[in-house]
Design an enzyme around this catalytic site. Structure first.
Site, PDB file in Angstrom:
ATOM      1  N   HIS A  46       0.867  -1.182   0.000  1.00  0.00           N
ATOM      2  CA  HIS A  46       0.000   0.000   0.000  1.00  0.00           C
ATOM      3  C   HIS A  46       0.906   1.235   0.000  1.00  0.00           C
ATOM      4  O   HIS A  46       2.015   1.180   0.534  1.00  0.00           O
ATOM      5  CB  HIS A  46      -0.835  -0.051   1.285  1.00  0.00           C
TER       6      HIS A  46
ATOM      7  N   ASP B 291       2.977  -4.603   8.001  1.00  0.00           N
ATOM      8  CA  ASP B 291       1.751  -3.804   7.878  1.00  0.00           C
ATOM      9  C   ASP B 291       0.590  -4.776   8.047  1.00  0.00           C
ATOM     10  O   ASP B 291       0.277  -5.546   7.136  1.00  0.00           O
ATOM     11  CB  ASP B 291       1.735  -3.122   6.499  1.00  0.00           C
TER      12      ASP B 291
ATOM     13  N   GLN C 289      -4.704  -5.076   7.083  1.00  0.00           N
ATOM     14  CA  GLN C 289      -5.723  -5.923   6.464  1.00  0.00           C
ATOM     15  C   GLN C 289      -5.745  -7.329   7.063  1.00  0.00           C
ATOM     16  O   GLN C 289      -6.556  -8.149   6.657  1.00  0.00           O
ATOM     17  CB  GLN C 289      -5.474  -6.020   4.951  1.00  0.00           C
TER      18      GLN C 289
ATOM     19  N   LYS D 261     -10.467  -0.642  10.792  1.00  0.00           N
ATOM     20  CA  LYS D 261     -10.676  -1.767   9.879  1.00  0.00           C
ATOM     21  C   LYS D 261     -11.074  -3.035  10.637  1.00  0.00           C
ATOM     22  O   LYS D 261     -11.396  -4.057  10.032  1.00  0.00           O
ATOM     23  CB  LYS D 261      -9.412  -2.023   9.052  1.00  0.00           C
TER      24      LYS D 261
ATOM     25  N   CYS E 118      -4.741   2.549  -3.719  1.00  0.00           N
ATOM     26  CA  CYS E 118      -3.490   3.063  -3.158  1.00  0.00           C
ATOM     27  C   CYS E 118      -2.348   2.077  -3.382  1.00  0.00           C
ATOM     28  O   CYS E 118      -1.435   1.963  -2.556  1.00  0.00           O
ATOM     29  CB  CYS E 118      -3.616   3.393  -1.669  1.00  0.00           C
TER      30      CYS E 118
END
Lengths: 145, 407
Positions: B124, B201, B204, B227, B365
């Site tokens: 991302h 990261d 998600q 999220k 993104c």
């Protein structure tokens, strides 16, 4: 015809569709499919309007009195909407174009295309057309952008 | 543990019960942000209604109570990712903020001219731009590990590119665009063999699967509350104690010091050193409530159900000739990205919205990733445990109508 008369004509055409969004969109999609607005050779990167999810090219021309507008997009709906905007504004004086409120977009139930999201190409198109018109207005001589 | 029933679960989420363009909302944009259960909304309201006070400041009762609640939220997060200590949990504004914190503080201390930072081709922008900026500032270089057409990273490709100048590896756990679950445990293991720390990261990943930072042996793990059914504006940086102790503060201000004089400053130990200013107190409380909510359902049930949803959605889309799924890894979270041949994703997304289906269209993104696939963008359906098989059917019907209209 004046800009207002052009808008009125489109509003009348869309009135036939009533509340039926599918017919409205089919009309826009047909517009998007049918019009060869810019040839591939003309689609230079320097004509691209930045910041849209779909690509949008804009080419304007000023003959000293009237401004002509051509635009294209790789998304059909955006292209159809661009075709409507061009139909309304094309071949008018820059000062008319700068001041055009373009209420027809709301009146034909397609206001969602003007929402301030980064996905939106129509808002950027209208803004750039008006900026070009302002530039022609301040110079006064014929020019292509 | 109660038996998993999405129909009951949906009742916990007020935003799901609405009509959009005269159709029942079908929310398939969970990768952008997830909806909030009533318990989370209530916890935030309760804070502002009855508990409002600043933390770590006053001796008075309200301040003491909310400080305890906020620190308890930190412990809840610690257990959620199985961190060794609660002081390894730094509250931030979100994943982007967490990554920027590491890029700044770790970069300032450890990255010098000629060094390298390594990322993957599926990151991302939030896990690209802070490193580009750092490399530019320090005269370091950014190395990008390629992916294959299925949207997967090969561990050996990562390992091959590591050199003696590699100072950090930064990689996503789950791709926001492709849904790929990356083999981060192996990547971390191999990077550690070369003494290179790894940042993950996890934005998600945390809504979909159980994360254990000790088992992964991650050095840094970043995620956002919003999220994972919590509020916006709050996120987490997990970092191993040894890094937090060595890294300088990110921002300066109230709350990060032990003593201040005009001659010098002694900083408070982590995590307070990295939490300048009054934090998003309600956000921290809301995040802890979201974690408790998820824990009640349990990741075992969430993963099983979401896998079934994903398989069903993919099999339905596979049956459509004009649809091509982008990202075909065997290890995926509940994300399906696809293109419709000959149509622009924007057009498809516009028509789906008219049928009440919320998807994301565009480059998500991840522009370098779109360049790799040579496409302008995709249509992304990102699912959550409150989505249903019936919703997938309705989505597919709407998609077929959209394709018919646009073709």
């Amino acid at each position: 015809m004046s800009i207002e008369e052009n808008e009125k004509e489109i509003i009348d055409e869309f009135n036939i569709f009533g509340d039926d969004w599918e017919s409205r969109y089919e009309y826009i999609i047909d517009l998007g499919k049918s019009l060869p607005l810019l040839s591939d050779a003309e689609k230079h990167d320097n004509l691209l309007i930045k910041g849209c999810q779909s690509k949008m090219w804009l080419k304007t021309y000023f003959d000293g009195t009237l401004m002509s507008i051509r635009a294209d997009s790789d998304a059909i709906i955006t292209k159809g909407m661009a075709a409507l905007v061009i139909r309304v504004l094309n071949n008018h004086r820059p000062e008319e174009i700068v001041n055009a409120p373009l209420n027809f977009i709301d009146a034909i139930g397609l206001k969602e295309h003007l929402s301030p999201t980064r996905a939106n190409g129509l808002t950027s198109l209208i803004k750039q057309i008006k900026l070009d018109a302002l530039a022609y207005l301040s110079k006064g001589s014929s020019e292509t952008k | 543990m109660a038996i998993f029933n999405p129909i009951d679960i949906r009742k916990d989420f007020p935003t799901l019960e609405q009509k959009v363009n005269k159709h029942n909302l079908i929310y398939f944009d969970n990768g952008a942000t997830a909806h909030k259960p009533k318990v989370v909304i209530n916890s935030i309201q309760e804070y502002y209604t009855n508990k409002n006070s600043n933390i770590h400041r006053g001796v008075h009762t309200l301040s003491r109570q909310i400080t305890e609640a906020y620190e308890q939220a930190r412990v809840t997060v610690q257990h959620f990712v199985n961190a060794a200590f609660s002081h390894e949990i730094v509250f931030t504004k979100g994943t982007t903020d967490s990554i920027n914190l590491v890029a700044y503080s770790f970069g300032k201390r450890f990255v010098k001219a000629g060094d390298e930072v390594m990322i993957s081709a599926m990151e991302h922008h939030s896990n690209i731009l802070p490193w580009m900026q750092l490399c530019e500032d320090r005269g370091a270089s950014l190395k990008v590990v390629p992916i294959n057409k299925a949207g997967e990273i090969k561990v050996e490709d990562f390992t091959k590119l590591i050199t003696d100048r590699t100072k950090l590896v930064a990689i996503t756990h789950v791709s926001n665009t492709l849904g790929t679950i990356n083999p981060i445990k192996e990547i971390i293991h191999n990077a550690h063999l070369r003494n290179v720390p790894v940042l993950i990261d996890g934005a998600q990943a945390v809504p979909h699967l159980k994360v254990d930072v000790q088992d992964l042996d991650a050095d840094f793990y970043c995620f956002s509350a919003h999220k994972m059914f919590g509020p916006t504006g709050v996120g987490v940086l997990y970092a191993k104690e040894k890094w937090l102790n060595e890294m300088p503060p990110y921002q300066s201000g109230g709350g990060i010091i032990q003593t201040v004089s005009f001659e010098g400053v002694t900083y408070a130990p982590a995590p307070l050193k990295f939490e300048a200013g009054t934090p998003h107190i309600a956000g921290g409380i809301g995040l802890a409530t979201a974690i408790n909510y998820i824990n009640q359902i349990g990741f075992e049930q969430i993963e099983k159900y979401e896998n079934e949803l994903l398989n069903y959605a993919q099999s339905q889309l596979h049956q459509m000739e004009e649809v091509e799924i982008i990202g075909q890894s065997e290890h995926k979270a509940a994300v399906v990205s696809f293109i419709v041949k000959g149509l622009h994703p924007y057009d498809v997304g516009m028509i789906l919205d008219k049928y009440g289906v919320a998807v994301r269209t565009g480059h998500h993104c991840t522009q370098p990733l779109m360049d790799y696939y040579k496409i302008p963008g995709t249509i992304r359906a990102s699912l959550a445990f409150y989505n249903t098989f019936e919703e997938i059917d309705t989505f597919v019907t709407a998609l077929k109508k959209a394709i018919k209209m646009l073709s």
